[in-house]
Design a protein around this motif. Structure first.
Motif, PDB file in Angstrom:
ATOM      1  N   GLY A 202      57.506  23.705 -28.436  1.00  0.00           N
ATOM      2  CA  GLY A 202      56.530  23.786 -29.517  1.00  0.00           C
ATOM      3  C   GLY A 202      55.135  24.184 -29.076  1.00  0.00           C
ATOM      4  O   GLY A 202      54.171  23.902 -29.780  1.00  0.00           O
ATOM      5  N   CYS A 203      55.022  24.823 -27.908  1.00  0.00           N
ATOM      6  CA  CYS A 203      53.706  25.154 -27.373  1.00  0.00           C
ATOM      7  C   CYS A 203      53.600  26.635 -27.051  1.00  0.00           C
ATOM      8  O   CYS A 203      54.599  27.315 -26.850  1.00  0.00           O
ATOM      9  N   GLN A 204      52.359  27.085 -26.968  1.00  0.00           N
ATOM     10  CA  GLN A 204      52.068  28.472 -26.633  1.00  0.00           C
ATOM     11  C   GLN A 204      51.171  28.508 -25.400  1.00  0.00           C
ATOM     12  O   GLN A 204      50.117  27.870 -25.365  1.00  0.00           O
ATOM     13  N   PRO A 205      51.554  29.234 -24.348  1.00  0.00           N
ATOM     14  CA  PRO A 205      50.695  29.336 -23.162  1.00  0.00           C
ATOM     15  C   PRO A 205      49.347  29.968 -23.491  1.00  0.00           C
ATOM     16  O   PRO A 205      49.243  30.839 -24.344  1.00  0.00           O
ATOM     17  N   ILE A 206      48.296  29.513 -22.793  1.00  0.00           N
ATOM     18  CA  ILE A 206      46.952  30.072 -23.018  1.00  0.00           C
ATOM     19  C   ILE A 206      46.385  30.675 -21.747  1.00  0.00           C
ATOM     20  O   ILE A 206      45.212  31.055 -21.714  1.00  0.00           O
TER      21      ILE A 206
END
Length: 398
Positions: A202-206
């Protein structure tokens, strides 16, 4: 003859008696639609033997009475379950309200074993050989990170699925009885029970992936040979001379994705795979340039800073649901029922509308009987995850 599918029912009401009565009515109605008249296997129909019961934490104090009533109404059914901040059902969720979700499965009694601290799972039993297991655990259990691999080793596949109890009051597990706080419980399945399971992130790399070049316990000291705090500030686009308070605020909304360095393959920075473990940043030392995270980290591991991202989470859930659907089609199997364990941080308002995840699963898999809960951590393989969903479908040949 087509295999008999699972049956499910759910309800929300301030009074547990009303909620249970409504959920049971829906369950029995669904059971008849599935081809059965009752749970007892009369008229040559399959016997419904295993029950899943998930309660929102508003009903945690009433768990003993709820389970006793289920055992009275459906004698001979083995019950497993736990408590979450909310519960999941087919196309629906009840988040942060008094509710429960039930599901019945017509499995041969020889094909499963309920386990708990009272009745541990044995790998060497002569009459049952565990292949995989649904696990409910209390996050306060000492050495939980070591207990999960140990339990996985007792199964032939090494695969566990489930989650941690999530409650603002009483922590309850259900395993042929009601247990308070501590330990692991659940139900193991033999190879006779077909299971297809996936983890959805549920996450997006930044930022870019970085090598943990120096670490101790849960302290990340250097990344790519540079101070860990300098790296996270760079990835967040923060100036190096920013005051401590806004830096701490920015890091409080930033997460860390960890990937074992021993693995030959690493996911692309734009997507997280099932092997990525997401953990919170829990502290920093601006003088030493050190970042503390909510788990031990080893030198040589890969690390990516990331943020929770609702759109990415739904897109990834759709991907794994389609993978499960396609695997069933390719193997000429049909879905009988499903368990979905989602992070409590993904429920309620996270996606901007109620039941976004459960509606998506129904859109892809159809009206498959489903029960689950919003957990304090998710279990898949032999690991504890965070900010994920674990979708498991029970399947049988057509």
């Amino acid at each position: 003859m087509n295999p008999t599918r699972f049956a499910a029912g759910h309800a929300a009401h301030a009074d547990w008696r009303v909620a249970l009565a409504r959920a049971l009515d829906a369950l029995l109605l669904d059971l008849r639609a599935a081809g059965g008249h009752d749970h007892a296997g009369r008229d040559g129909l399959p016997e419904y033997t295993l029950g899943f019961c998930y309660l929102s934490d508003r009903f945690a104090a009433d768990a003993d009475e709820i389970v006793a009533e289920l055992q009275r109404r459906l004698p001979g059914v083995h019950w497993v379950g736990t408590v979450g901040i909310g519960v999941a059902a087919t196309g629906a969720e009840h988040f942060d309200e008094p509710a429960l979700a039930l599901m019945l499965a017509p499995l041969p009694r020889r094909a499963f074993r309920v386990f708990s601290g009272v009745q541990p799972l044995r790998a060497d039993a002569e009459d049952f050989h565990p292949h995989t297991a649904l696990v409910h655990a209390d996050g306060r259990t000492p050495d939980l990170q070591e207990l999960l691999p140990e339990l996985a080793e007792r199964t032939a596949s090494g695969y566990l699925f489930g989650g941690l109890t999530a409650s603002r009051g009483r922590s309850v597990q259900i395993a042929d009885g009601v247990f308070d706080g501590g330990g692991l419980s659940g139900v193991a399945f033999s190879a006779e029970v077909g299971v297809v399971s996936r983890v959805t992130q549920g996450c997006q790399p930044i930022g870019p992936r970085r090598l943990v070049s120096r670490a101790r316990d849960n302290f990340v000291i250097t990344l790519d040979g540079r101070g860990a705090l300098d790296c996270v500030m760079e990835d967040l686009g923060l100036p190096p001379d920013m005051a401590l308070e806004p830096v701490a605020e920015a890091l409080s909304n930033t997460l860390v994705g960890l990937h074992p360095g021993a693995d030959a393959e690493l996911v692309a920075p734009a997507a997280f795979g099932a092997d990525m473990l997401v953990r919170n940043i829990i502290g920093l030392d601006p003088r030493a340039g050190v970042v503390a995270i909510g788990d031990e980290v080893e030198q040589g591991a890969w690390l990516i800073f990331c943020r929770r991202d609702p759109a990415a989470a739904l897109a990834d859930l759709r991907r794994v649901a389609r993978e499960i659907r396609d695997e069933l089609v390719d193997s000429d199997r049909v879905a009988l029922g499903a368990v979905y364990v989602s992070c409590s941080g993904r429920g309620g308002p996270h996606f901007g509308r109620p039941a976004a995840e459960l509606e998506l699963i129904r859109d892809v898999l159809g009206d498959v009987a489903l029960a689950g809960f919003f957990a304090g951590g998710e279990i898949a393989h032999s690991r504890l995850y965070g900010y994920t969903g674990v979708l498991t479908v029970f399947a049988a040949p057509r």
